[in-house]
Each structure stands twice: as C-alpha cells, then as structure tokens.
Design a protein around this motif. Sequence first.
Motif, PDB file in Angstrom:
ATOM      1  N   ALA A 113       0.831  -1.213   0.000  1.00 53.13           N
ATOM      2  CA  ALA A 113       0.000   0.000   0.000  1.00 53.13           C
ATOM      3  C   ALA A 113       0.862   1.257   0.000  1.00 53.13           C
ATOM      4  CB  ALA A 113      -0.912   0.001   1.221  1.00 53.13           C
ATOM      5  N   GLU A 114       0.365   2.276  -0.669  1.00 55.88           N
ATOM      6  CA  GLU A 114       1.008   3.592  -0.649  1.00 55.88           C
ATOM      7  C   GLU A 114       0.574   4.327   0.610  1.00 55.88           C
ATOM      8  OE1 GLU A 114       3.546   5.770  -1.442  1.00 55.88           O
ATOM      9  OE2 GLU A 114       3.000   5.514  -3.562  1.00 55.88           O
ATOM     10  N   MET A 115       1.556   4.762   1.404  1.00 53.69           N
ATOM     11  CA  MET A 115       1.271   5.484   2.641  1.00 53.69           C
ATOM     12  C   MET A 115       1.475   6.977   2.426  1.00 53.69           C
ATOM     13  SD  MET A 115       0.604   2.827   4.485  1.00 53.69           S
ATOM     14  CE  MET A 115       0.601   3.365   6.197  1.00 53.69           C
ATOM     15  N   ASP A 116       0.794   7.780   3.229  1.00 52.80           N
ATOM     16  CA  ASP A 116       0.950   9.232   3.145  1.00 52.80           C
ATOM     17  C   ASP A 116       2.335   9.634   3.634  1.00 52.80           C
ATOM     18  OD1 ASP A 116      -1.592   9.664   2.149  1.00 52.80           O
ATOM     19  OD2 ASP A 116      -2.493   9.876   4.140  1.00 52.80           O
ATOM     20  N   LEU A 165       6.954   2.377   2.404  1.00 50.16           N
ATOM     21  CA  LEU A 165       7.080   0.919   2.306  1.00 50.16           C
ATOM     22  C   LEU A 165       7.303   0.459   0.870  1.00 50.16           C
ATOM     23  CD1 LEU A 165       4.208  -0.091   4.775  1.00 50.16           C
ATOM     24  CD2 LEU A 165       6.638   0.298   5.265  1.00 50.16           C
ATOM     25  N   ARG A 166       6.763   1.174  -0.100  1.00 53.90           N
ATOM     26  CA  ARG A 166       6.905   0.756  -1.496  1.00 53.90           C
ATOM     27  C   ARG A 166       8.372   0.862  -1.942  1.00 53.90           C
ATOM     28  NH1 ARG A 166       2.449  -0.089  -4.504  1.00 53.90           N
ATOM     29  NH2 ARG A 166       3.427   0.576  -6.440  1.00 53.90           N
ATOM     30  N   SER A 167       9.028   1.957  -1.606  1.00 57.95           N
ATOM     31  CA  SER A 167      10.447   2.071  -1.952  1.00 57.95           C
ATOM     32  C   SER A 167      11.259   1.001  -1.235  1.00 57.95           C
ATOM     33  CB  SER A 167      10.980   3.462  -1.591  1.00 57.95           C
ATOM     34  OG  SER A 167      10.372   4.468  -2.367  1.00 57.95           O
ATOM     35  N   ARG A 168      10.921   0.708  -0.004  1.00 56.17           N
ATOM     36  CA  ARG A 168      11.654  -0.305   0.756  1.00 56.17           C
ATOM     37  C   ARG A 168      11.557  -1.682   0.098  1.00 56.17           C
ATOM     38  NH1 ARG A 168      13.475   1.117   5.622  1.00 56.17           N
ATOM     39  NH2 ARG A 168      12.890   3.206   6.343  1.00 56.17           N
ATOM     40  N   GLU A 169      10.375  -2.023  -0.381  1.00 56.46           N
ATOM     41  CA  GLU A 169      10.219  -3.326  -1.045  1.00 56.46           C
ATOM     42  C   GLU A 169      11.107  -3.413  -2.284  1.00 56.46           C
ATOM     43  OE1 GLU A 169       8.606  -6.031  -0.222  1.00 56.46           O
ATOM     44  OE2 GLU A 169       7.724  -5.225   1.610  1.00 56.46           O
ATOM     45  N   ILE A 170      11.148  -2.337  -3.059  1.00 60.08           N
ATOM     46  CA  ILE A 170      11.960  -2.324  -4.283  1.00 60.08           C
ATOM     47  C   ILE A 170      13.440  -2.441  -3.942  1.00 60.08           C
ATOM     48  CG2 ILE A 170      12.691  -0.879  -6.220  1.00 60.08           C
ATOM     49  CD1 ILE A 170       9.805   0.254  -6.222  1.00 60.08           C
ATOM     50  N   LEU A 171      13.901  -1.629  -2.992  1.00 55.23           N
ATOM     51  CA  LEU A 171      15.327  -1.627  -2.668  1.00 55.23           C
ATOM     52  C   LEU A 171      15.771  -2.938  -2.022  1.00 55.23           C
ATOM     53  CD1 LEU A 171      16.053   2.001  -1.408  1.00 55.23           C
ATOM     54  CD2 LEU A 171      15.992   1.081  -3.720  1.00 55.23           C
ATOM     55  N   GLY A 172      14.876  -3.586  -1.282  1.00 56.94           N
ATOM     56  CA  GLY A 172      15.237  -4.874  -0.685  1.00 56.94           C
ATOM     57  C   GLY A 172      15.540  -5.925  -1.729  1.00 56.94           C
ATOM     58  N   VAL A 173      14.718  -5.994  -2.771  1.00 57.94           N
ATOM     59  CA  VAL A 173      14.962  -6.957  -3.852  1.00 57.94           C
ATOM     60  C   VAL A 173      16.208  -6.562  -4.640  1.00 57.94           C
ATOM     61  CG1 VAL A 173      14.040  -7.927  -5.998  1.00 57.94           C
ATOM     62  CG2 VAL A 173      12.549  -7.624  -4.015  1.00 57.94           C
ATOM     63  N   MET A 174      16.379  -5.280  -4.899  1.00 64.84           N
ATOM     64  CA  MET A 174      17.564  -4.826  -5.619  1.00 64.84           C
ATOM     65  C   MET A 174      18.833  -5.201  -4.860  1.00 64.84           C
ATOM     66  SD  MET A 174      16.285  -1.047  -6.932  1.00 64.84           S
ATOM     67  CE  MET A 174      17.963  -0.487  -7.228  1.00 64.84           C
ATOM     68  N   LYS A 175      18.847  -5.007  -3.555  1.00 64.24           N
ATOM     69  CA  LYS A 175      20.019  -5.330  -2.739  1.00 64.24           C
ATOM     70  C   LYS A 175      20.365  -6.818  -2.835  1.00 64.24           C
ATOM     71  CE  LYS A 175      21.736  -4.808   2.009  1.00 64.24           C
ATOM     72  NZ  LYS A 175      21.795  -6.227   2.424  1.00 64.24           N
ATOM     73  N   ALA A 176      19.354  -7.671  -2.778  1.00 65.89           N
ATOM     74  CA  ALA A 176      19.596  -9.113  -2.895  1.00 65.89           C
ATOM     75  C   ALA A 176      20.144  -9.466  -4.275  1.00 65.89           C
ATOM     76  CB  ALA A 176      18.308  -9.889  -2.618  1.00 65.89           C
ATOM     77  N   ASP A 177      19.627  -8.833  -5.316  1.00 66.13           N
ATOM     78  CA  ASP A 177      20.119  -9.084  -6.672  1.00 66.13           C
ATOM     79  C   ASP A 177      21.572  -8.656  -6.816  1.00 66.13           C
ATOM     80  OD1 ASP A 177      17.684 -10.087  -7.499  1.00 66.13           O
ATOM     81  OD2 ASP A 177      17.053  -8.270  -8.543  1.00 66.13           O
ATOM     82  N   LEU A 194      18.084   2.105   2.746  1.00 67.55           N
ATOM     83  CA  LEU A 194      17.045   1.419   3.506  1.00 67.55           C
ATOM     84  C   LEU A 194      16.984   1.945   4.943  1.00 67.55           C
ATOM     85  CD1 LEU A 194      17.542  -2.210   2.168  1.00 67.55           C
ATOM     86  CD2 LEU A 194      15.436  -0.877   2.015  1.00 67.55           C
ATOM     87  N   ARG A 195      18.137   2.376   5.469  1.00 70.75           N
ATOM     88  CA  ARG A 195      18.163   2.941   6.827  1.00 70.75           C
ATOM     89  C   ARG A 195      17.593   4.352   6.870  1.00 70.75           C
ATOM     90  NH1 ARG A 195      23.501   0.885   6.927  1.00 70.75           N
ATOM     91  NH2 ARG A 195      24.304   3.008   6.716  1.00 70.75           N
ATOM     92  N   THR A 196      17.758   5.112   5.778  1.00 64.44           N
ATOM     93  CA  THR A 196      17.408   6.534   5.825  1.00 64.44           C
ATOM     94  C   THR A 196      16.097   6.883   5.117  1.00 64.44           C
ATOM     95  OG1 THR A 196      18.735   7.005   3.836  1.00 64.44           O
ATOM     96  CG2 THR A 196      19.847   7.180   5.968  1.00 64.44           C
ATOM     97  N   LEU A 197      15.483   5.928   4.427  1.00 65.54           N
ATOM     98  CA  LEU A 197      14.170   6.193   3.839  1.00 65.54           C
ATOM     99  C   LEU A 197      13.143   6.511   4.925  1.00 65.54           C
ATOM    100  CD1 LEU A 197      13.668   3.444   1.098  1.00 65.54           C
ATOM    101  CD2 LEU A 197      13.391   5.907   0.739  1.00 65.54           C
ATOM    102  N   PRO A 198      12.166   7.350   4.629  1.00 67.58           N
ATOM    103  CA  PRO A 198      11.082   7.559   5.596  1.00 67.58           C
ATOM    104  C   PRO A 198      10.443   6.221   5.978  1.00 67.58           C
ATOM    105  CG  PRO A 198      10.928   9.154   3.805  1.00 67.58           C
ATOM    106  CD  PRO A 198      11.993   8.181   3.416  1.00 67.58           C
ATOM    107  N   PRO A 199      10.202   6.005   7.258  1.00 68.20           N
ATOM    108  CA  PRO A 199       9.634   4.712   7.687  1.00 68.20           C
ATOM    109  C   PRO A 199       8.346   4.335   6.964  1.00 68.20           C
ATOM    110  CG  PRO A 199      10.370   5.983   9.576  1.00 68.20           C
ATOM    111  CD  PRO A 199      10.478   6.893   8.396  1.00 68.20           C
ATOM    112  N   ALA A 200       7.554   5.335   6.580  1.00 74.50           N
ATOM    113  CA  ALA A 200       6.270   5.046   5.932  1.00 74.50           C
ATOM    114  C   ALA A 200       6.405   4.711   4.456  1.00 74.50           C
ATOM    115  CB  ALA A 200       5.327   6.236   6.094  1.00 74.50           C
TER     116      ALA A 200
END
Length: 214
Positions: free
Chosen positions: A40-43, A164-176, A156-162
């Motif tokens: 979900a997109e958060m405010d 979540l969409r960017s976090r999901e993308i960067l998590g997969v990118m980091k693993a790749d 991933l440490r400095t993104l706004p906690p809310a």
Amino acid sequence: MAPARSHSPLDQFLGQAQHALETVFGTPAASRPNPAADTAEMDLAPEERRHAAGLMRINHVGEICAQALYVGQAAVARDPATRAHLMEAAQEETDHLAWCAERLRELDDRPSLLNPLWYAGSYAIGVAAGLRGDGWNLGFVVETERQVEAHLEEHLRTLPPADLRSREILGVMKADEARHADNAETAGARVLPQPIPAVMALASRMMKAVAYRI
C-alpha cells in the motif's frame, strides 16, 4: 538450419547506440513484477516525499550506470561465458531501472537531468575495465556490486519509515546486487588493487551528491 549471422562493427555500434537511447530516454520494461505491487502507498509529508524521491533518483542513476558499465564491458569481453554473465546481470538491472522509474513517477518526481552524461561516462569506464581482461572485468563487477549493495543498505536505513513501497523495491535490488557479485566471484573475478576501489567509492559519492538534487 541457417548459420547465425555475424554482426559487423557497424551492426554492433548501432545496437549499442540503440541500447543507450532506450536506457536513457526510453521506458525499459521489467521482466519481473514490481516488488512493491502489493504494498500500500502510505501518506508522506512533503519533506519525506522529497527525500524519498532524491534517494530513488540516485538509485535510478545507479541503474543507468550499471546498464552502461555492463554493456561496455560485454562489448570487449574475450570469453563468451563472461559476456553472457554480464548481459544476464544487465537484464536484471533493467528490472531495477524500470522499478526505480515507476517509483519516481509515483513520488511525482523525475529522473536525473544528467542521465546522458552518467551513461556515457559509465560506458567508457566499462570498456576500459573490459580491455584489461576478463578476470579484471569480473573483478570490476564484484567491486561495483559490493559498493551498490552498501549504498542500498544506507538508503534502507534513511528512507522515511512510511515509504514501504520504496523499501520493497530496494530490498529486492540489494539481494540481486549481492548475487551478481557472488556469481562474478565464482566465475573467476580478480581482486582489484588499490587505489581502484577507493577511486570508485569517491566517484560514487560524487554521483550520489549530484543525483540527489539534479
């Protein structure tokens, strides 16, 4: 079956030029679903949105550079297996590029205005690395991916906690990126001597400082 058509230097040049134009000015399509598709997109507050967009613009530039590096290295790789390894990694970087571009649009922001320069410089570096030989070629991949993996962890440490969409993308990118480095090491990468890793890290810091804003 007809024999495979060999590509002339002109064919290769045109193919490289088309790839550059599509990467910098086109809309590359991902071969895998966006990792944030079901998130979900958060405010976000205006300053959080600007910060998230700045980080995603850096990551988008990183993927522009990765495309150019890998294509440049592959263009001069001596071993077909090394060339295939580089192009396989480049395909996954295309996924990353598409995901970052989509996220920037969602954040109502734009890619870096300097993407043509980022691509040209990275392609030249890739060719120069590839001309040293396949072991050095793969060593350059390892060092590049390890540094990208580190800056993704920082984001991933400095993104706004809310966000979540960017976090999901960067998590997969980091693993790749980690897998690309591991595969290059297995394929026979040589360890780059100093000061090459230090110079690469300095160039990366400069790129991030500029791309965050421009």
